[in-house]
Design an enzyme around this catalytic site. Sequence first.
Site, mmCIF file in Angstrom:
data_model
loop_
_atom_site.group_PDB
_atom_site.id
_atom_site.type_symbol
_atom_site.label_atom_id
_atom_site.label_comp_id
_atom_site.label_asym_id
_atom_site.label_seq_id
_atom_site.Cartn_x
_atom_site.Cartn_y
_atom_site.Cartn_z
ATOM 1 N N SER A 9 -80.099 -43.337 8.878
ATOM 2 C CA SER A 9 -79.975 -44.228 10.037
ATOM 3 C C SER A 9 -80.635 -43.573 11.243
ATOM 4 C CB SER A 9 -78.503 -44.492 10.355
ATOM 5 O OG SER A 9 -78.404 -45.007 11.664
ATOM 6 N N HIS A 34 -82.875 -46.995 7.831
ATOM 7 C CA HIS A 34 -81.838 -47.910 8.323
ATOM 8 C C HIS A 34 -81.916 -47.995 9.852
ATOM 9 C CE1 HIS A 34 -77.868 -49.917 7.867
ATOM 10 N NE2 HIS A 34 -77.532 -49.286 8.989
ATOM 11 N N MET A 38 -77.792 -53.149 17.967
ATOM 12 C CA MET A 38 -76.504 -53.441 18.623
ATOM 13 C C MET A 38 -76.754 -54.112 19.961
ATOM 14 S SD MET A 38 -74.468 -49.916 17.860
ATOM 15 C CE MET A 38 -74.584 -49.089 16.271
ATOM 16 N N HIS A 67 -79.917 -53.559 10.242
ATOM 17 C CA HIS A 67 -78.501 -53.937 10.296
ATOM 18 C C HIS A 67 -78.221 -54.555 11.665
ATOM 19 C CE1 HIS A 67 -74.103 -52.159 10.269
ATOM 20 N NE2 HIS A 67 -74.113 -53.479 10.301
ATOM 21 N N MET A 69 -75.984 -55.871 14.313
ATOM 22 C CA MET A 69 -74.629 -55.954 14.885
ATOM 23 C C MET A 69 -74.739 -56.695 16.206
ATOM 24 S SD MET A 69 -73.661 -52.065 13.857
ATOM 25 C CE MET A 69 -75.396 -51.726 13.579
ATOM 26 N N ASP A 176 -72.013 -47.713 4.738
ATOM 27 C CA ASP A 176 -72.514 -47.272 6.054
ATOM 28 C C ASP A 176 -71.382 -46.783 6.942
ATOM 29 O OD1 ASP A 176 -73.932 -46.996 8.414
ATOM 30 O OD2 ASP A 176 -74.371 -49.126 8.661
HETATM 31 C C1 DX5 Z 1 -72.467 -47.654 12.826
HETATM 32 C C2 DX5 Z 1 -73.838 -47.819 12.219
HETATM 33 C C3 DX5 Z 1 -74.194 -46.759 11.245
HETATM 34 C C4 DX5 Z 1 -74.272 -45.381 11.834
HETATM 35 C C5 DX5 Z 1 -74.003 -44.393 10.760
HETATM 36 O O1 DX5 Z 1 -72.180 -48.763 13.607
HETATM 37 O O2 DX5 Z 1 -73.936 -49.060 11.536
HETATM 38 O O3 DX5 Z 1 -75.406 -47.056 10.561
HETATM 39 O O4 DX5 Z 1 -75.495 -45.083 12.435
HETATM 40 O O5 DX5 Z 1 -73.965 -43.142 11.343
HETATM 41 P P1 DX5 Z 1 -73.189 -41.914 10.695
HETATM 42 O O6 DX5 Z 1 -73.814 -41.688 9.363
HETATM 43 O O7 DX5 Z 1 -73.406 -40.838 11.678
HETATM 44 O O8 DX5 Z 1 -71.749 -42.337 10.557
HETATM 45 ZN ZN ZN Z 2 -75.741 -49.468 10.153
#
Ligand code: DX5
Ligand code: ZN
Length: 221
Positions: A9, A34, A38, A67, A69, A176
């Site tokens: 990510s 990834h 947000m 992804h 959000m 994730d």
């Molecule tokens: C959280 C994200 C994840 C995040 C994961 O809202 O969707 O993709 O970046 O990060 P780590 O691996 O640090 O938990």
């Molecule tokens: Zn994510």
Amino acid sequence: MAAVRIAPSILAADFARLGAHVLEAEAAGADWVHVDVMDGHFVPNLTVGPLVVRALRPVTRLPLDVHLMIEQPERSIAEFARAGADYLTVQVETCPHLHRTVQLIQEQGVKAGVTLNPATSLETLREILPEVDLVLVMSVNPGFGGQAYIPASTARIRRLRALLDELGSTAELEVDGGVGPGNAREIVAAGATVLVAGSAVFGGSRTVAENLAALRAAIGR
Ligand code: DX5
Ligand code: ZN
């Protein structure tokens, strides 16, 4: 044994040298990239949009796993598709017309994923599962990287794996949040096929290559 893919990510990457950091991950054997989008509404954090997907597209050959959000994701799907997303994953909590949203993604020639927050019932996915290319289990509350894995997630992954197998679905099962060498093996054993990892790949004092090697060693493939 099915292959397990690792999707670093970029949320934990160095944004001042994002292209270089992503290339470092690709060279070290990462499978996907990834991208956490947000909007500051659905989740309390504001990150990147189509501009960054477009900027990364010519940098890497790896699939861009985006992804979303964000509220009303259907308004941005065409733009993310044009920017070069390979997978677009929406949160069920943001989609009153989830079936239509999944269709919209696939009509753009992009693979469609659905995901859900830790407190959202897996039942909300049952009807859409035959249609999707990917299901993502959030193992933290979305919004920030570096959070601790919620232990109950493993049982959810197992239940989702059973549901997918029952349907004969070949959809990817992605996980994730809080994934690292300490829990990757149990997550894969529960049925995951794609592991997202932010801090475990781009964080800490070790190199990206060392971090990826540690993850690979943990899952043994
Ligand atoms: C959280 C994200 C994840 C995040 C994961 O809202 O969707 O993709 O970046 O990060 P780590 O691996 O640090 O938990
Ligand atoms: Zn994510």
